[in-house]
Structure formats: C-alpha cells, structure tokens
Design a protein around this motif. Sequence first.
Motif, PDB file in Angstrom:
ATOM      1  N   ARG A  21       0.849  -1.194   0.000  1.00 31.02           N
ATOM      2  CA  ARG A  21       0.000   0.000   0.000  1.00 31.02           C
ATOM      3  C   ARG A  21       0.877   1.234   0.000  1.00 31.02           C
ATOM      4  N   ASP A  77      -2.798   2.218  10.195  1.00 32.56           N
ATOM      5  CA  ASP A  77      -2.705   1.072   9.293  1.00 32.56           C
ATOM      6  C   ASP A  77      -2.700  -0.224  10.075  1.00 32.56           C
ATOM      7  N   ASP A  85      -3.210  -3.155   8.654  1.00 37.92           N
ATOM      8  CA  ASP A  85      -3.003  -4.277   7.738  1.00 37.92           C
ATOM      9  C   ASP A  85      -1.584  -4.387   7.196  1.00 37.92           C
ATOM     10  N   ASP A  86      -0.704  -3.491   7.566  1.00 37.37           N
ATOM     11  CA  ASP A  86       0.687  -3.576   7.126  1.00 37.37           C
ATOM     12  C   ASP A  86       1.456  -4.427   8.136  1.00 37.37           C
TER      13      ASP A  86
END
Length: 524
Positions: free
Chosen positions: A264, A349, A351-352
């Motif tokens: 991303r 974030d 999801d990183d």
Amino acid sequence: MRYLFEQYQMDCGRRELSRDTSVVALAPQTFDLLDYLIRNRERVVGKDELITAIWNGRCVSDAALTTRLNAARSAIGDSGEEQRLIKTLPKKGYRFIGTVQEVRGGPTMAVADTQRETAKPDLLLPDKPSLAVLPFTNLSSDPEQEYFADGMVEDIVTGLSRSKSLFVIARQSTSIYKGKAIDIRQVGRELGVRYVLEGSVRKSGDRVRISGQLIEATTGAHLWADRFDSQLNDIFDLQDQVTSSVIGALFPQLERAEIERAKRKPTENLQAYDYYLRALSSFYQFTREQNVEALKLTKLAVEIDPGLAAAYALGAYCYLQRKIFGWTIDANQELNDTRRLARRAIELDKDDPTVLVRAGQAIAAVLYEMDDGVALVVRAHEIDPNLAVARYTIGWEHIRRGNIDAALKQFHAGGRLSPMDPFLFLMQTGIAFAHFLTDRYEDGSSWAKLAVLDRPNYLNAQFILAACHAMSGRIEEARLISARLMEAKPALCVSTLVPKLARFYRPEHLEKITRACRIMGLPP
C-alpha cells in the motif's frame, strides 16, 4: 562427531539421533546403517558392503536389509517413495543425498567469522518456490542515494512476502551481498532459494529507472528481465509493477486475484518517505548515535506527513532498540513516546505487517503490555508468514508461557527464513534460553556464544551465557561474565532483576533463573 541435516542431529559419540529437541528412537543396527550411509555419502554404497559393515558379514536376507533401510528412512522423515535423503540406485546400492554439516564436539558458535563461513552448510530448498532479492545497485551519481535503493528493495520484498505461495528471504539477510561480486549459484546454496532477483536503481532529478532480472539460482539460467521508468511521484505504482512482474514470471498459473498490491502506498509525500528510508538505514546500524539519528528522521517524516504509519512504527521501534541495548535516557518519557507512536501507527494502518510487528514488539517489550503486543505480532505473521522477526517474537512468547518445543520451532523457522538477519541474535538468545530452561546447559552456552559474537552489546545474551555456565558447573567463567554485566549495569542485583523477570516467566522457570543468578555471583 555430530552430523547436522535438515532439522536432525546425529551424535555418533552418544549414538543418538534427535529431531529439533526430541530424541528419535532408533534400533542399534538402524543407527549403524544410517551412520554408515552418512559417513560415506560421497559415493554409492553397495548392498554387500552394507551387510559386511552392519552385520559383520553374516548372511542376512534382503528383507532384513530392507526393513532397516525403511526404519532409517522413517526416522528421518523420508520414505522409499520419496527418497529425499536416502536414495536407492537399482542394482548399484544406496546413497545418502542430503546436505550434511559435520561438527566436532558441542555445537559451539564462538569461532571466527571465516570459520563460521566455512562451516555453514548449504540449505535445502523449501517445498514451495523460494526467492531472495539481492541489494539493488545504486547507479545514481550521488552515493547518498544508497538508502533509496535499499528502501526500494525492502518495499519489493514486502510485496513479494505477502504471497503465501512464496518463500521469501528477508532483506536483512541478503544485505551482506551488497557491493560484492557474487556467484548466483552460491547465493542460492547459502540462502536455500531456487530464484534470485537482482537489479539496479537510477534516480536522476524527478525520474527513476529500475532494472531487474530473475535468475534460477540452481542453474544460473536467466528467466526474466525488464526495465521500468517512472516519474518519482509514481514510485509506488512502479514498485507494484516490478513485484507483479516477478510473481508473474515465477507463477504464470497464479490467478492475478492472489497477487495483491505489492505494498500500500505509505505516503503521497515523497519528502516524508525519503526521511523514512533514511531513518530505516540509520536504525540498521545498531549504534547509539544512529538510533538518535533514526528517531530524528522519523519525527521529520511525520511532521511532513502525519498519516505515515510506517514512520510512527519505526519511531516506536527505535525506543525498543534503546531499551534492549541499554541506551534509554529518560525511561518515563520514552515509555510515553513509545505508547503514542505505536498506538498512532496502528490507528493509521492495521493491515501492514511491518507496522504491526514493530508496534507490537514495542508495546510488549517497552510498555510490558504483553498480550496486546503479541496479538499484533501474531496478526502480522498471519498476513506475512515470511516475516522472520515476527516468528522470533512468537518464539519468546512461547517461552513466557512455558511451551519450549513450540518456541524452538518458531526460532528455527525464523532463522531459516532469514539466515543472515541482523536480528539473528534474538533467535540465538531465544534458543539458548530454551535450552537453559530444559537443563541442556552446554547447548544453551553454545547458542548464547553465537548471540554474543553477533551482538556483544546485547546484555541478555551475555546473561544467559553466564546462567548456562553457572548451572553446568563452569562457575569461574560465569562469574567473569557476571562481573562484566555489573560493570555495564552497576545497579544489577537479584532483588531488582527477579521482580522484573516475574512479568515474563513461569514460577518454576523464575526459580531456576534466580538460582543461576546467585551462583554466577550477582549481589542480593
């Protein structure tokens, strides 16, 4: 003599075969047969020769030999159908074809770097496509752009790692090849991968060019090569193109739906991202001065782009680095800063995996909020199973809960994913601790020595080395190390150390640690 192959260790002196930490039951003749095949692995051993060696020339049936061969294969996870380690050559004989490292004496790691390189065995290929991304060559006229090339590689590795169909070596393990003339086949053997991606980055003004080529390390064959040009403001789309092209070259059959976006976009602001990459470069120097520099650069990054989650997570990670190396200046202030940075990174974030693992480790080890921190690391591991440092953290959590075998499994798996990782000392220290807690003090000492050799200023490794020596009766050596520890930390004593460790260890393990502290001569 000891033979090491895959996860097995064969100790000829003790006549003992073990897998990880468990002894494998083996009949005497089966042990002798396996030992003979390994010792003569450079050639094919005929049936008659085996019978002479194992049965002293007595007349035995083919069925008896077959039974022992099957037992030997079964003991090391092989079979007659697979023949991964013991190969039958019809009408000729048998040969052990696994990669073997010979070790004399205990598994000591306190050797010179050149000796360690010589003793390093080739790694077996994983059971799924495996890849290492070598450091990209900086073709820019400005040597200061090295950090930019390194950052590009890290982003590409992160994107590749998210494909669960790939086994990807961590970037930190490949960094040792930076600036060196290398043999791709040797890299493949040393890292245990089938494919190697190498390339270059040229940054000039507002334009950047990435060139890459994918090579099959086992043969040296070039499978794919391409060049990508872009404006700097499209740099993240460029990383996507490179990553998707590599996966496509490896897996034409993969559905594109499985190839998610490489990474991303961490930020739309290139100046903020520039500061972040510089901070990352400073962090990996592992010095007090560069830690200060890394923190300064992460602050500059988030001042420019308050939404850059990776920079907040790296800032929290810097405070964790300070803590484990004893560089803390203001404990209360740094605790508050760690909490603020880690929490903000997660808010931005979730999801990183890199953000999750860095924030999670800081929350667990600096704030002592163990369950919350470990949960974030586990989440990072679920997203990216190739993230070695996540496995190290999970390994330490297993030790905290008393699951020693599970801890060893995670430590070894992490070391296999990134065999030259700069965080390898965490794995080595963890394995040493696991051996200490299970009364294998000599093995613990050997692993602790390796950690001390890698990072002499990591005091936890020196502590467990002293503890192993103390419990194995090497009291003089233990007290010499203990004296160095007290010189580095004058306030160190049993009454202050044990309450801190009580947050992490089970009562029976804490009692053993306390006993070792007293034997090694720490003041009450």
